[in-house]
Write a protein that holds these residues in place. Sequence first.
Motif, PDB file in Angstrom:
ATOM      1  N   HIS A  84      34.617  29.457  44.164  1.00 60.73           N
ATOM      2  CA  HIS A  84      35.060  30.472  45.117  1.00 60.73           C
ATOM      3  C   HIS A  84      34.155  31.703  45.223  1.00 60.73           C
ATOM      4  N   ASP A  87      34.113  37.298  44.420  1.00 60.29           N
ATOM      5  CA  ASP A  87      35.017  38.197  45.130  1.00 60.29           C
ATOM      6  C   ASP A  87      36.380  37.600  45.463  1.00 60.29           C
ATOM      7  N   ASP A  88      36.593  36.363  45.161  1.00 57.21           N
ATOM      8  CA  ASP A  88      37.848  35.697  45.503  1.00 57.21           C
ATOM      9  C   ASP A  88      38.981  36.142  44.571  1.00 57.21           C
ATOM     10  N   PRO A  89      40.186  36.354  45.097  1.00 56.24           N
ATOM     11  CA  PRO A  89      41.332  36.746  44.261  1.00 56.24           C
ATOM     12  C   PRO A  89      41.655  35.738  43.150  1.00 56.24           C
ATOM     13  N   LYS A  90      41.389  34.456  43.388  1.00 57.29           N
ATOM     14  CA  LYS A  90      41.625  33.442  42.360  1.00 57.29           C
ATOM     15  C   LYS A  90      40.740  33.693  41.144  1.00 57.29           C
ATOM     16  N   THR A  92      39.551  36.652  40.239  1.00 55.47           N
ATOM     17  CA  THR A  92      40.081  37.851  39.594  1.00 55.47           C
ATOM     18  C   THR A  92      41.261  37.494  38.697  1.00 55.47           C
TER      19      THR A  92
END
Length: 116
Positions: A84, A87-90, A92
């Motif tokens: 991903h 920068d992907d929320p997953k 994070t």
Amino acid sequence: MLNEDELGKIVIDFEEIREKQLNESFLAAFGNWVKLILNRTFGQGKGSYLGGSSVKVRGTKAEVKAFAKALGGEKKYIEAVRKHGLDDPKVTSNKAKLDKAVKSFERTTGIKWPFK
């Protein structure tokens, strides 16, 4: 403590580690073992990570569990970054779970996790 025998089996023994004085040399070696295990997990390096008893971790149940969670967290985080991007929320979310597992490992074993 930490060794790799002639057949490529990695042994991490937390009981022996507790008896030894931890120093920078040890921490560097521990970091290299974790890196080697992760490389084998992703099919890099010689040998296969999950080939039977190629990796042995000894210690209390809590130490082994904390090590496995931190190692698994590293794997999931790396996979998420590859899939991903940073920068992907997953990613994070995976990083937060990894940080929690690392803190648990450090608290349980008294050993600093080699990656931050």
